[in-house]
Design an enzyme around this catalytic site. Sequence first.
Site, mmCIF file in Angstrom:
data_model
loop_
_atom_site.group_PDB
_atom_site.id
_atom_site.type_symbol
_atom_site.label_atom_id
_atom_site.label_comp_id
_atom_site.label_asym_id
_atom_site.label_seq_id
_atom_site.Cartn_x
_atom_site.Cartn_y
_atom_site.Cartn_z
ATOM 1 N N ASP A 1 -21.297 8.104 -17.312
ATOM 2 C CA ASP A 1 -20.416 8.004 -18.472
ATOM 3 C C ASP A 1 -19.498 6.817 -18.191
ATOM 4 O O ASP A 1 -18.526 6.935 -17.436
ATOM 5 C CB ASP A 1 -19.606 9.291 -18.644
ATOM 6 C CG ASP A 1 -18.613 9.191 -19.789
ATOM 7 O OD1 ASP A 1 -18.967 8.626 -20.848
ATOM 8 O OD2 ASP A 1 -17.471 9.665 -19.624
ATOM 9 N N GLU B 1 -24.659 6.628 -21.136
ATOM 10 C CA GLU B 1 -24.243 6.792 -22.528
ATOM 11 C C GLU B 1 -24.120 5.428 -23.198
ATOM 12 O O GLU B 1 -23.669 4.460 -22.588
ATOM 13 C CB GLU B 1 -22.890 7.524 -22.562
ATOM 14 C CG GLU B 1 -22.503 7.996 -23.943
ATOM 15 C CD GLU B 1 -21.272 8.877 -23.899
ATOM 16 O OE1 GLU B 1 -21.398 10.065 -23.560
ATOM 17 O OE2 GLU B 1 -20.186 8.351 -24.185
ATOM 18 N N ASP C 1 -14.716 13.307 -17.160
ATOM 19 C CA ASP C 1 -15.644 12.171 -17.112
ATOM 20 C C ASP C 1 -16.893 12.502 -16.298
ATOM 21 O O ASP C 1 -17.996 12.074 -16.633
ATOM 22 C CB ASP C 1 -14.950 10.927 -16.545
ATOM 23 C CG ASP C 1 -13.836 10.442 -17.457
ATOM 24 O OD1 ASP C 1 -14.140 10.053 -18.596
ATOM 25 O OD2 ASP C 1 -12.670 10.473 -17.035
#
Length: 173
Positions: free
Chosen positions: A8, A72, A144
């Site tokens: 991420d 992502e 996160d």
Amino acid sequence: MTIILGVDPGSRLTGYGVIRQQGKQLTYLGSGCINAQGSVKAPLSLADKLKLIHDGISELIVQFQPDEFAIEQVFMARNPDSALKLGQARGAAIVAAACAGLPVAEYAARLVKQAVVGTGAADKTQVQHMVMAMLKLPQRPQADAADALAVALCHAHSRNSYLISASNPRGRR
């Protein structure tokens, strides 16, 4: 058996999550964050932040020896400057994976949330809860890191779907 490194990306904190997929069984291997914030007294330049992200991902690749890398995608927010910095952080992580010869898969945030929570509009708390439940973790991971684990889980689910459809081109299960 496949080890998946999920990421991420962020220009301040880049979350990572590592899972092992063996058939339908998913096992947690590790997670955390690469901190590229610097300090109030010694702020980091963008170049230094990107180097920290690249080096951190490279170290994780050496440590966990993943077979695949999932990250992502950038979403367009209200602030174009933030989206640009996020894209640069993604680039640093992707280059580390490419230098290690890993295949790179990219997933939209809504798809990741859909795969893990069941709705693309899930909030961070819901993602944390489902990641914790799916991987049988004793405590809730940092937000996160949970998002990165969700990316890895989404990739694992996508791999299963692809493997099922590839082994059975007529769609029979």
